[in-house]
Design a protein around this motif. Sequence first.
Motif, short mmCIF file in Angstrom:
data_model
loop_
_atom_site.label_atom_id
_atom_site.label_comp_id
_atom_site.label_asym_id
_atom_site.label_seq_id
_atom_site.Cartn_x
_atom_site.Cartn_y
_atom_site.Cartn_z
N VAL A 146 0.84 -1.20 0.00
CA VAL A 146 0.00 0.00 0.00
C VAL A 146 0.87 1.25 0.00
N THR A 147 0.59 2.15 -0.95
CA THR A 147 1.24 3.46 -1.00
C THR A 147 0.18 4.52 -0.77
N GLU A 148 0.46 5.48 0.11
CA GLU A 148 -0.49 6.54 0.39
C GLU A 148 0.03 7.86 -0.16
N ILE A 149 -0.83 8.55 -0.90
CA ILE A 149 -0.50 9.86 -1.45
C ILE A 149 -1.25 10.90 -0.62
N GLY A 150 -0.52 11.79 0.05
CA GLY A 150 -1.14 12.79 0.91
C GLY A 150 -1.45 12.21 2.28
N GLY A 151 -2.35 12.88 2.99
CA GLY A 151 -2.76 12.39 4.31
C GLY A 151 -1.80 12.72 5.42
N ASP A 152 -1.46 13.99 5.60
CA ASP A 152 -0.49 14.40 6.61
C ASP A 152 -1.17 14.69 7.94
N GLY A 153 -1.79 13.68 8.52
CA GLY A 153 -2.50 13.89 9.78
C GLY A 153 -2.03 12.91 10.82
N PRO A 154 -2.76 12.76 11.98
CA PRO A 154 -3.91 13.60 12.31
C PRO A 154 -3.51 14.99 12.82
N PRO A 155 -4.42 15.96 12.83
CA PRO A 155 -5.80 15.83 12.33
C PRO A 155 -5.80 15.75 10.81
N PHE A 156 -6.79 15.02 10.27
CA PHE A 156 -6.85 14.80 8.84
C PHE A 156 -7.81 15.76 8.16
N ALA A 157 -7.43 16.25 6.99
CA ALA A 157 -8.34 17.02 6.14
C ALA A 157 -9.24 16.05 5.39
N VAL A 163 -13.66 8.51 -6.92
CA VAL A 163 -12.43 8.64 -7.71
C VAL A 163 -12.65 8.20 -9.15
N ALA A 164 -11.79 8.70 -10.02
CA ALA A 164 -11.73 8.28 -11.42
C ALA A 164 -10.26 8.13 -11.79
N VAL A 165 -9.96 7.24 -12.72
CA VAL A 165 -8.59 6.99 -13.15
C VAL A 165 -8.57 6.90 -14.67
N ASP A 166 -7.52 7.46 -15.31
CA ASP A 166 -7.44 7.40 -16.77
C ASP A 166 -7.01 6.01 -17.22
N ASN A 167 -7.16 5.75 -18.53
CA ASN A 167 -6.89 4.43 -19.08
C ASN A 167 -5.42 4.03 -18.99
N THR A 168 -4.54 5.00 -18.88
CA THR A 168 -3.11 4.69 -18.79
C THR A 168 -2.68 4.34 -17.36
N GLY A 169 -3.52 4.66 -16.39
CA GLY A 169 -3.17 4.43 -15.00
C GLY A 169 -2.15 5.41 -14.47
N GLN A 170 -1.97 6.54 -15.16
CA GLN A 170 -0.99 7.53 -14.73
C GLN A 170 -1.58 8.59 -13.82
N PHE A 171 -2.87 8.90 -14.01
CA PHE A 171 -3.48 9.98 -13.25
C PHE A 171 -4.82 9.53 -12.67
N ALA A 172 -5.14 10.09 -11.51
CA ALA A 172 -6.42 9.84 -10.86
C ALA A 172 -7.01 11.18 -10.43
N TRP A 173 -8.31 11.18 -10.22
CA TRP A 173 -9.02 12.38 -9.78
C TRP A 173 -9.95 12.00 -8.64
N ARG A 184 -6.44 16.38 -8.74
CA ARG A 184 -5.78 15.52 -9.74
C ARG A 184 -4.49 14.98 -9.12
N TYR A 185 -4.33 13.65 -9.16
CA TYR A 185 -3.17 12.99 -8.58
C TYR A 185 -2.28 12.43 -9.69
N ASP A 186 -1.00 12.61 -9.54
CA ASP A 186 -0.02 11.99 -10.42
C ASP A 186 0.41 10.68 -9.75
N LEU A 187 -0.06 9.54 -10.27
CA LEU A 187 0.20 8.26 -9.62
C LEU A 187 1.65 7.83 -9.78
N GLY A 188 2.27 8.23 -10.90
CA GLY A 188 3.67 7.89 -11.11
C GLY A 188 4.58 8.61 -10.13
N ALA A 189 4.35 9.91 -9.97
CA ALA A 189 5.15 10.72 -9.06
C ALA A 189 4.68 10.60 -7.61
N LYS A 190 3.52 9.98 -7.42
CA LYS A 190 2.93 9.81 -6.08
C LYS A 190 2.72 11.15 -5.38
#
Length: 339
Positions: A146-157, A163-173, A184-190
Amino acid sequence: MRLAIATLTAATLAACSQTADPEIPGPVMAQHGSQGILFVANKRGASLSRIDIANGEEMQRADTCENPHELTVSPDESMVMVACYSGTSVQVFAAQDLAFVSEIELGQNARVHSAIWLDDGRVVAGGEGRGSLFVIDGAGSPRPVVTEIGGDGPPFAPGAHLVAVDNTGQFAWGTIIPTGEVVRYDLGAKTEAVRRKVGEDIEAIALSPDGADLWVSSNSAYIAYRLDPETLETREEVPTGNVPIRLAMHPSGDFMVSSNFGGGDLSVIDTATGDLVRTIPVSGSSDAVQVTLVFSEDGDRLYAAETAADSIAEIDFASGEVLRRLPTGPGGDGLAVVD
């Protein structure tokens, strides 16, 4: 099994009836030419149902975590994942018989509402309670990573609800309901790449098959927004029915459909013109608590979860006719269809 996509034209739709019987009939078990398997997360019943679409019968039901919500199916259709909205995990079951496979812990306050199983085997899941996004490798294996992008808590925002993800698996929203933001998340750069406030109470989200347009909607303004997927700037605003709580893209990309909680109906948007081309009555009332909406893989059928009625309305997309209602467990909500 994947079926060919049936493309419908605006002219075809215009020739179809604009209304359907808004009354809610009892369950109908006769075949309507529909086939495949329907998976349903029963959020009040803390269970997962496997339903034979052809005859409408529930074949299996398995106990799940408390308050299960969205579902996603593995690329080989051998497993189905349940998002545990009131907990800290996701659960995996065998698609064939709903035998329990595994539970993946994601951390304090995870509250995953939705997840998407990508063709490359990864799962992208929104950590709504942690202000983050999870990427899970090897979800069906004994040792998922498991890799987590963001989430610098607690307290959590607040984090991504849907969610939605493009066909290439590079970006999520992801949509952040309390703030009206889209991320918009860059999954490659995390990393989180772009964040923009679009409106108020932004919940539903869908990406066009070609990745050219991102659609979200406002539960309080009754508007669907067409966004630039890269910048998240608004390209177009289209009025919908009351409380467009979910969006479903036709497999052809020609139509966007909103599931309108407040009116128990569907709004059909022509994506080429941005016009609202018709409204499809389903129950005709907010009493049904109509939420999740999914297309069959060929685009011929729509399945709308009527959570208060413990049923799934099966709708012929071309005619707008409610063909029947399939019984579920208590509070059927999250849906996945395998044709």
